[in-house]
Write a protein that holds these residues in place. Structure first.
Motif, short mmCIF file in Angstrom:
data_model
loop_
_atom_site.label_atom_id
_atom_site.label_comp_id
_atom_site.label_asym_id
_atom_site.label_seq_id
_atom_site.Cartn_x
_atom_site.Cartn_y
_atom_site.Cartn_z
N GLY A 188 0.80 -1.22 0.00
CA GLY A 188 0.00 0.00 0.00
C GLY A 188 0.83 1.27 0.00
O GLY A 188 0.30 2.34 0.29
N ARG A 189 2.12 1.14 -0.33
CA ARG A 189 3.00 2.31 -0.32
C ARG A 189 3.56 2.64 -1.69
O ARG A 189 4.26 3.63 -1.85
CB ARG A 189 4.17 2.07 0.65
CG ARG A 189 3.75 1.77 2.08
CD ARG A 189 4.95 1.57 2.99
NE ARG A 189 5.79 0.46 2.53
CZ ARG A 189 5.56 -0.82 2.80
NH1 ARG A 189 4.50 -1.16 3.53
NH2 ARG A 189 6.38 -1.77 2.37
N THR A 190 3.25 1.81 -2.70
CA THR A 190 3.85 1.99 -4.02
C THR A 190 2.79 1.98 -5.11
O THR A 190 1.92 1.11 -5.15
CB THR A 190 4.86 0.86 -4.31
OG1 THR A 190 5.87 0.85 -3.29
CG2 THR A 190 5.52 1.04 -5.67
N VAL A 191 2.88 2.96 -6.00
CA VAL A 191 2.04 3.00 -7.20
C VAL A 191 2.71 2.14 -8.26
O VAL A 191 3.85 2.40 -8.64
CB VAL A 191 1.86 4.43 -7.72
CG1 VAL A 191 1.01 4.43 -8.99
CG2 VAL A 191 1.24 5.32 -6.66
N GLY A 192 2.01 1.11 -8.71
CA GLY A 192 2.56 0.21 -9.72
C GLY A 192 1.96 0.46 -11.10
O GLY A 192 1.03 1.26 -11.25
N GLY A 193 2.47 -0.25 -12.08
CA GLY A 193 1.97 -0.09 -13.44
C GLY A 193 0.49 -0.42 -13.57
O GLY A 193 -0.25 0.27 -14.27
N ASP A 194 0.04 -1.47 -12.89
CA ASP A 194 -1.38 -1.83 -12.94
C ASP A 194 -2.27 -0.76 -12.32
O ASP A 194 -3.42 -0.58 -12.73
CB ASP A 194 -1.62 -3.16 -12.23
CG ASP A 194 -1.12 -4.36 -13.03
OD1 ASP A 194 -0.84 -4.18 -14.24
OD2 ASP A 194 -1.01 -5.46 -12.47
N ASP A 195 -1.75 -0.04 -11.34
CA ASP A 195 -2.52 1.05 -10.73
C ASP A 195 -2.74 2.18 -11.75
O ASP A 195 -3.79 2.82 -11.75
CB ASP A 195 -1.79 1.59 -9.50
CG ASP A 195 -1.62 0.52 -8.43
OD1 ASP A 195 -2.55 -0.28 -8.23
OD2 ASP A 195 -0.53 0.48 -7.82
N ILE A 196 -1.74 2.42 -12.60
CA ILE A 196 -1.90 3.43 -13.65
C ILE A 196 -2.97 2.98 -14.64
O ILE A 196 -3.84 3.77 -15.05
CB ILE A 196 -0.57 3.67 -14.39
CG1 ILE A 196 0.49 4.18 -13.42
CG2 ILE A 196 -0.76 4.63 -15.55
CD1 ILE A 196 0.18 5.53 -12.81
N LEU A 197 -2.93 1.72 -15.04
CA LEU A 197 -3.92 1.22 -15.99
C LEU A 197 -5.33 1.30 -15.40
O LEU A 197 -6.29 1.62 -16.09
CB LEU A 197 -3.59 -0.22 -16.39
CG LEU A 197 -2.23 -0.45 -17.05
CD1 LEU A 197 -2.11 -1.89 -17.52
CD2 LEU A 197 -2.00 0.51 -18.20
N ALA A 198 -5.44 1.00 -14.11
CA ALA A 198 -6.74 1.12 -13.45
C ALA A 198 -7.20 2.57 -13.43
O ALA A 198 -8.38 2.86 -13.65
CB ALA A 198 -6.66 0.57 -12.02
N ALA A 199 -6.27 3.50 -13.18
CA ALA A 199 -6.63 4.92 -13.17
C ALA A 199 -7.07 5.39 -14.55
O ALA A 199 -7.92 6.27 -14.67
CB ALA A 199 -5.44 5.75 -12.69
N VAL A 200 -6.50 4.80 -15.60
CA VAL A 200 -6.90 5.15 -16.97
C VAL A 200 -8.38 4.86 -17.18
O VAL A 200 -9.10 5.62 -17.84
CB VAL A 200 -6.05 4.39 -18.00
CG1 VAL A 200 -6.61 4.57 -19.41
CG2 VAL A 200 -4.61 4.88 -17.97
N THR A 201 -8.87 3.76 -16.61
CA THR A 201 -10.28 3.43 -16.77
C THR A 201 -11.18 4.46 -16.10
O THR A 201 -12.37 4.55 -16.41
CB THR A 201 -10.59 2.03 -16.18
OG1 THR A 201 -10.43 2.05 -14.77
CG2 THR A 201 -9.68 0.98 -16.79
#
Length: 257
Positions: free
Chosen positions: A219-232
């Motif tokens: 819960g301390r790191t923004v990962g690549g999948d988090d960016i893809l989720a934010a894109v949605t």
């Protein structure tokens, strides 16, 4: 612009090529994230966010170029930006910028308060300038590189608007990615009201990210999948799917988790 040498640590030929091709460098992406969150940003997240921003700006530039071509012009001007947005609602992003750009002042319409009094543009902007607007100047070099890669030029006012749109879009993307991390997954995609008695409509998208309810990772790191989720949460339609596909390809080519 002075080109900084690429770090060779954990980088192979593919990684160097991918980073070089991105007009918005991962270092800039991380600087934007630092404006809105204290979370650590992984390399894959920085590359993914840079790729998504490139995809969005490319779509806007292509729409503006088409508008300019109809008037047999090679240099883009602000009204070409308006035409691009009017013709493709998918690229209507970076709305926080619109209140700060002369290009959009005549298009915002009148806003009145509860007493019927006209709300001034200064009041609508608010007291505090959004961080994305304040940091828009950081994107000029990347915007010019992207324009050059598409074979077009733009007047300074157009470059300024593209700067602003890129900055506020990436800032919003960073906020949503941080939200995904804090909440442990995607919690909102918008809602639709049903007429009583009608069956629920089929999902508009079959993208697997829409099914995310939890995320893996700390819960301390923004990962690549988090960016893809934010894109949605930020984009929709074909532009969303293209942004996700290109970002996923970018991070896959770097071979960095």
């Amino acid at each position: 612009m002075t080109t900084q040498p690429l770090r060779t640590e954990r980088s192979g030929p593919q990684t160097a090529s991918v980073v070089t091709d991105l007009p918005f460098k991962p270092q800039l992406v991380k600087a934007v994230f630092r404006d809105v969150t204290s979370l650590h940003v992984s390399r894959s997240a920085a590359w993914a966010a840079a790729s998504v921003t490139r995809t969005v700006l490319t779509e806007i530039i292509e729409g503006a170029r088409s508008a300019a071509a109809e008037e047999v012009r090679k240099r883009l001007i602000p009204k070409d930006l308006i035409s691009a947005i009017d013709r493709n609602v998918e690229v209507e992003v970076g709305s926080a910028w619109y209140l700060h750009s002369p290009t959009f002042h005549g298009l915002m319409g009148e806003v009145r308060n509860a007493h019927g009094a006209l709300v001034s543009l200064r009041e609508r902007r608010g007291v505090r300038t959004p961080s994305g607007v304040a940091g828009a100047h950081r994107f000029e070099a990347g915007v010019r590189r992207l324009l050059g890669s598409r074979g077009v030029r733009a007047v300074p006012a157009m470059v300024r608007d593209l700067d602003g749109i890129a900055s506020v879009f990436l800032t919003a993307l960073a906020r949503d990615a941080a939200k995904v991390v804090r909440e442990g997954g995607v919690k909102r995609f918008g809602t639709a009201s049903l007429v009583p008695g009608e069956p629920a409509p089929a999902p508009l998208l079959k993208d697997p990210l829409l099914a995310l309810s939890t995320r893996r990772g700390d819960g301390r790191t923004v990962g690549g999948d988090d960016i893809l989720a934010a894109v949605t949460m930020q984009l929709f339609g074909d532009l969303r799917q293209r942004a996700i596909t290109e970002a996923a390809e970018t991070t896959r080519n770097t071979s960095v988790n």
